[in-house]
Design a protein around this motif. Sequence first.
Motif, mmCIF file in Angstrom:
data_model
loop_
_atom_site.group_PDB
_atom_site.id
_atom_site.type_symbol
_atom_site.label_atom_id
_atom_site.label_comp_id
_atom_site.label_asym_id
_atom_site.label_seq_id
_atom_site.Cartn_x
_atom_site.Cartn_y
_atom_site.Cartn_z
ATOM 1 N N LEU A 248 -11.043 -7.366 -11.750
ATOM 2 C CA LEU A 248 -12.155 -8.162 -12.167
ATOM 3 C C LEU A 248 -12.838 -9.169 -10.970
ATOM 4 O O LEU A 248 -13.874 -9.799 -11.069
ATOM 5 N N ALA A 249 -11.803 -9.121 -9.944
ATOM 6 C CA ALA A 249 -12.273 -9.854 -8.810
ATOM 7 C C ALA A 249 -13.720 -9.056 -7.816
ATOM 8 O O ALA A 249 -14.085 -9.670 -7.016
ATOM 9 N N GLY A 250 -13.669 -7.706 -8.432
ATOM 10 C CA GLY A 250 -14.780 -7.139 -7.754
ATOM 11 C C GLY A 250 -14.539 -6.489 -6.435
ATOM 12 O O GLY A 250 -15.577 -6.231 -5.715
ATOM 13 N N LEU A 251 -13.078 -6.263 -5.927
ATOM 14 C CA LEU A 251 -12.957 -5.799 -4.340
ATOM 15 C C LEU A 251 -13.213 -4.423 -4.721
ATOM 16 O O LEU A 251 -12.812 -3.824 -5.342
ATOM 17 N N ASP A 252 -13.699 -4.148 -3.462
ATOM 18 C CA ASP A 252 -13.871 -2.387 -3.469
ATOM 19 C C ASP A 252 -12.396 -1.902 -2.866
ATOM 20 O O ASP A 252 -11.753 -2.698 -2.258
ATOM 21 N N PRO A 253 -12.339 -0.791 -2.902
ATOM 22 C CA PRO A 253 -10.745 -0.184 -2.652
ATOM 23 C C PRO A 253 -10.587 -0.187 -1.298
ATOM 24 O O PRO A 253 -9.127 -0.498 -1.137
ATOM 25 N N GLU A 254 -11.565 -0.246 -0.230
ATOM 26 C CA GLU A 254 -11.153 -0.259 0.896
ATOM 27 C C GLU A 254 -10.485 -1.812 1.345
ATOM 28 O O GLU A 254 -9.599 -1.801 1.964
ATOM 29 N N THR A 255 -11.220 -2.878 0.788
ATOM 30 C CA THR A 255 -10.473 -4.208 0.719
ATOM 31 C C THR A 255 -9.186 -4.234 0.352
ATOM 32 O O THR A 255 -8.315 -4.872 0.808
ATOM 33 N N GLN A 256 -8.986 -3.663 -0.926
ATOM 34 C CA GLN A 256 -7.966 -3.766 -1.607
ATOM 35 C C GLN A 256 -6.794 -3.038 -0.652
ATOM 36 O O GLN A 256 -5.514 -3.516 -0.688
ATOM 37 N N LYS A 257 -6.851 -1.986 -0.165
ATOM 38 C CA LYS A 257 -6.083 -1.309 0.727
ATOM 39 C C LYS A 257 -5.628 -2.016 1.883
ATOM 40 O O LYS A 257 -4.410 -2.000 2.057
ATOM 41 N N GLU A 258 -6.697 -2.700 2.512
ATOM 42 C CA GLU A 258 -6.276 -3.586 3.776
ATOM 43 C C GLU A 258 -5.409 -4.758 3.214
ATOM 44 O O GLU A 258 -4.504 -4.988 3.958
ATOM 45 N N HIS B 111 0.810 -1.262 0.057
ATOM 46 C CA HIS B 111 0.002 -0.118 0.044
ATOM 47 C C HIS B 111 0.921 1.213 0.067
ATOM 48 O O HIS B 111 0.646 2.344 -0.589
ATOM 49 N N SER B 112 2.078 1.213 0.746
ATOM 50 C CA SER B 112 2.932 2.419 0.737
ATOM 51 C C SER B 112 3.471 2.369 -0.652
ATOM 52 O O SER B 112 3.598 3.834 -1.165
ATOM 53 N N ALA B 113 3.856 1.480 -1.268
ATOM 54 C CA ALA B 113 4.441 1.979 -2.464
ATOM 55 C C ALA B 113 3.625 2.377 -3.685
ATOM 56 O O ALA B 113 3.760 3.338 -4.443
#
Length: 144
Positions: free
Chosen positions: A62-72, A22-24
């Motif tokens: 395409l996996a449909g992850l929301d941005p918050e889940t991706q960030k976590e 996430h930092s990168a």
Amino acid sequence: MLKVKDLMTTPVFSLKETDSLHSARSLMELQRIRHIPIVTVDNAFTGLVTHRDVLSATISQLAGLDPETQKEIDAGIPIREIMCTDITSVEVDSPLKEAAQLLLNHKYGCLPVVRKGELTGILTEADFLRLTIKLMDALDKEEG
């Protein structure tokens, strides 16, 4: 003779091995860069993370992850898991022409610049494009 130190970008944005994916991603987006050298707490160069590395480690949209889940998920992945460690670097006093040939012949996007193993800057394709534009401007002034 021009040296690497005459063209390199400094200071350089870097991260530590313990920083997260996430930092990168955030640093790349914020600073509009595609390469991040990775250093130890003593600023010794240990590896590189590229935009391509970040994309490869990202779960497909395409996996449909929301941005918050991706960030976590990204926050839980340390840089050392995705960084490349077999990276060519150049010394600050290396001839600029040799660095240009390394970038061209090996199709590298950047060369981390070190002095005695410590990160001091970065040399990218964009640095050479800026130099080319300056040289063309100088030629235009001579002709005009």
